[in-house]
Design a protein around this motif. Structure first.
Motif, PDB file in Angstrom:
ATOM      1  N   SER A 103       0.856  -1.195   0.000  1.00 50.60           N
ATOM      2  CA  SER A 103       0.000   0.000   0.000  1.00 50.60           C
ATOM      3  C   SER A 103       0.884   1.235   0.000  1.00 50.60           C
ATOM      4  O   SER A 103       2.045   1.193   0.417  1.00 50.60           O
ATOM      5  N   THR A 104       0.324   2.311  -0.487  1.00 49.66           N
ATOM      6  CA  THR A 104       1.007   3.598  -0.476  1.00 49.66           C
ATOM      7  C   THR A 104      -0.042   4.685  -0.316  1.00 49.66           C
ATOM      8  O   THR A 104      -1.210   4.490  -0.665  1.00 49.66           O
ATOM      9  N   ILE A 105       0.364   5.804   0.224  1.00 49.84           N
ATOM     10  CA  ILE A 105      -0.543   6.937   0.361  1.00 49.84           C
ATOM     11  C   ILE A 105       0.243   8.215   0.088  1.00 49.84           C
ATOM     12  O   ILE A 105       1.420   8.322   0.447  1.00 49.84           O
ATOM     13  N   ARG A 106      -0.392   9.142  -0.583  1.00 48.94           N
ATOM     14  CA  ARG A 106       0.204  10.440  -0.879  1.00 48.94           C
ATOM     15  C   ARG A 106      -0.735  11.514  -0.346  1.00 48.94           C
ATOM     16  O   ARG A 106      -1.899  11.569  -0.731  1.00 48.94           O
TER      17      ARG A 106
ATOM     18  N   ALA B  28      -5.872  13.311  -0.004  1.00 50.44           N
ATOM     19  CA  ALA B  28      -4.879  12.237  -0.060  1.00 50.44           C
ATOM     20  C   ALA B  28      -5.400  11.164  -0.999  1.00 50.44           C
ATOM     21  O   ALA B  28      -6.609  11.050  -1.223  1.00 50.44           O
ATOM     22  N   ILE B  29      -4.473  10.409  -1.530  1.00 51.04           N
ATOM     23  CA  ILE B  29      -4.839   9.294  -2.403  1.00 51.04           C
ATOM     24  C   ILE B  29      -3.982   8.097  -2.020  1.00 51.04           C
ATOM     25  O   ILE B  29      -2.792   8.236  -1.728  1.00 51.04           O
ATOM     26  N   SER B  30      -4.607   6.923  -2.013  1.00 51.16           N
ATOM     27  CA  SER B  30      -3.910   5.709  -1.604  1.00 51.16           C
ATOM     28  C   SER B  30      -4.185   4.608  -2.622  1.00 51.16           C
ATOM     29  O   SER B  30      -5.287   4.509  -3.168  1.00 51.16           O
ATOM     30  N   TYR B  31      -3.158   3.796  -2.870  1.00 51.84           N
ATOM     31  CA  TYR B  31      -3.327   2.569  -3.643  1.00 51.84           C
ATOM     32  C   TYR B  31      -3.054   1.395  -2.713  1.00 51.84           C
ATOM     33  O   TYR B  31      -2.149   1.454  -1.875  1.00 51.84           O
ATOM     34  N   VAL B  32      -3.849   0.338  -2.878  1.00 52.02           N
ATOM     35  CA  VAL B  32      -3.680  -0.865  -2.074  1.00 52.02           C
ATOM     36  C   VAL B  32      -3.723  -2.071  -3.008  1.00 52.02           C
ATOM     37  O   VAL B  32      -4.617  -2.194  -3.842  1.00 52.02           O
ATOM     38  N   LYS B  33      -2.740  -2.953  -2.825  1.00 56.05           N
ATOM     39  CA  LYS B  33      -2.649  -4.180  -3.608  1.00 56.05           C
ATOM     40  C   LYS B  33      -3.146  -5.335  -2.749  1.00 56.05           C
ATOM     41  O   LYS B  33      -2.658  -5.551  -1.643  1.00 56.05           O
ATOM     42  N   TYR B  34      -4.121  -6.053  -3.264  1.00 57.05           N
ATOM     43  CA  TYR B  34      -4.710  -7.204  -2.585  1.00 57.05           C
ATOM     44  C   TYR B  34      -4.389  -8.468  -3.346  1.00 57.05           C
ATOM     45  O   TYR B  34      -4.588  -8.534  -4.559  1.00 57.05           O
ATOM     46  N   ARG B  35      -3.946  -9.496  -2.656  1.00 52.72           N
ATOM     47  CA  ARG B  35      -3.771 -10.808  -3.271  1.00 52.72           C
ATOM     48  C   ARG B  35      -4.860 -11.728  -2.734  1.00 52.72           C
ATOM     49  O   ARG B  35      -5.103 -11.784  -1.532  1.00 52.72           O
ATOM     50  N   LEU B  36      -5.498 -12.443  -3.646  1.00 49.95           N
ATOM     51  CA  LEU B  36      -6.488 -13.444  -3.272  1.00 49.95           C
ATOM     52  C   LEU B  36      -5.739 -14.760  -3.084  1.00 49.95           C
ATOM     53  O   LEU B  36      -5.185 -15.309  -4.031  1.00 49.95           O
TER      54      LEU B  36
ATOM     55  N   ILE C 134       3.256  -0.173  -9.341  1.00 48.20           N
ATOM     56  CA  ILE C 134       3.365  -1.636  -9.481  1.00 48.20           C
ATOM     57  C   ILE C 134       4.807  -2.003  -9.839  1.00 48.20           C
ATOM     58  O   ILE C 134       5.370  -2.956  -9.285  1.00 48.20           O
ATOM     59  N   LYS C 135       5.414  -1.247 -10.733  1.00 48.08           N
ATOM     60  CA  LYS C 135       6.816  -1.504 -11.101  1.00 48.08           C
ATOM     61  C   LYS C 135       7.726  -1.311  -9.894  1.00 48.08           C
ATOM     62  O   LYS C 135       8.634  -2.120  -9.655  1.00 48.08           O
ATOM     63  N   TYR C 136       7.504  -0.241  -9.121  1.00 46.05           N
ATOM     64  CA  TYR C 136       8.284  -0.020  -7.897  1.00 46.05           C
ATOM     65  C   TYR C 136       8.145  -1.231  -6.962  1.00 46.05           C
ATOM     66  O   TYR C 136       9.134  -1.713  -6.417  1.00 46.05           O
ATOM     67  N   ASP C 137       6.922  -1.723  -6.781  1.00 48.45           N
ATOM     68  CA  ASP C 137       6.686  -2.858  -5.890  1.00 48.45           C
ATOM     69  C   ASP C 137       7.439  -4.097  -6.371  1.00 48.45           C
ATOM     70  O   ASP C 137       8.035  -4.829  -5.573  1.00 48.45           O
ATOM     71  N   GLU C 138       7.444  -4.335  -7.677  1.00 46.90           N
ATOM     72  CA  GLU C 138       8.184  -5.475  -8.243  1.00 46.90           C
ATOM     73  C   GLU C 138       9.685  -5.323  -8.003  1.00 46.90           C
ATOM     74  O   GLU C 138      10.360  -6.278  -7.611  1.00 46.90           O
ATOM     75  N   LEU C 139      10.219  -4.114  -8.241  1.00 45.84           N
ATOM     76  CA  LEU C 139      11.648  -3.869  -8.028  1.00 45.84           C
ATOM     77  C   LEU C 139      12.026  -4.023  -6.563  1.00 45.84           C
ATOM     78  O   LEU C 139      13.071  -4.603  -6.225  1.00 45.84           O
ATOM     79  N   SER C 140      11.179  -3.514  -5.672  1.00 44.40           N
ATOM     80  CA  SER C 140      11.438  -3.626  -4.243  1.00 44.40           C
ATOM     81  C   SER C 140      11.445  -5.093  -3.803  1.00 44.40           C
ATOM     82  O   SER C 140      12.309  -5.525  -3.058  1.00 44.40           O
ATOM     83  N   SER C 141      10.482  -5.863  -4.290  1.00 41.90           N
ATOM     84  CA  SER C 141      10.431  -7.286  -3.953  1.00 41.90           C
ATOM     85  C   SER C 141      11.680  -8.014  -4.455  1.00 41.90           C
ATOM     86  O   SER C 141      12.252  -8.837  -3.735  1.00 41.90           O
ATOM     87  N   ALA C 142      12.092  -7.705  -5.673  1.00 43.23           N
ATOM     88  CA  ALA C 142      13.274  -8.360  -6.242  1.00 43.23           C
ATOM     89  C   ALA C 142      14.522  -8.012  -5.435  1.00 43.23           C
ATOM     90  O   ALA C 142      15.377  -8.884  -5.200  1.00 43.23           O
TER      91      ALA C 142
END
Length: 132
Positions: free
Chosen positions: A33-36, A77-85, A119-127
């Motif tokens: 998740s992120t919030i600005r 403010a705006i937030s994005y949240v990634k959910y995995r099922l 999403i790209k940032y999240d992938e790079l961070s995970s890697a």
């Protein structure tokens, strides 16, 4: 606040019940998740949180939360949240959404550019955090 907004969103559209009742059992897990903040949200300030599903891929759902001022509608403010099922059968979000509403993708034009970058940032961070 966002935990309540997410839960309310999923309950209102039937996803929460669908996930709880399906077999094999499933769970929805926040994986990022992120919030600005664009303006200070002061204590006891009144605002609306507007939640919408903005994207899905083969494994995750992406929600957007907008904190909107009641008086002027300004996006505070705006937030994005990634959910995995998470489930033993690894259901794809598109199939789950189609089971709830066959017309779910009507008018969908793809993810916004800032979400694609996140999403790209999240992938790079995970890697970067994976053992070498």
């Amino acid at each position: 606040v966002l935990n309540y907004a997410r839960r309310n969103f999923w309950m209102r559209n039937g996803m929460w019940d669908f996930v709880r009742m399906r077999s094999p059992r499933a769970n929805m897990v926040v994986t990022a998740s992120t919030i600005r903040y664009r303006r200070e949200i002061k204590c006891y300030m009144r605002y609306n949180v507007v939640t919408r599903l903005v994207h899905w891929d083969n494994a995750c759902f992406y929600l957007e939360h907008r904190f909107e001022g009641l008086l002027d509608g300004f996006v505070l403010a705006i937030s994005y949240v990634k959910y995995r099922l998470v489930a033993a059968d690894k259901p794809e979000p598109a199939h789950v959404l189609a089971a709830l509403d066959p017309d779910f993708a009507e008018g969908y034009t793809g993810p916004p550019a800032d979400l694609v970058a996140w999403i790209k940032y999240d992938e790079l961070s995970s890697a970067a955090l994976r053992p070498k």
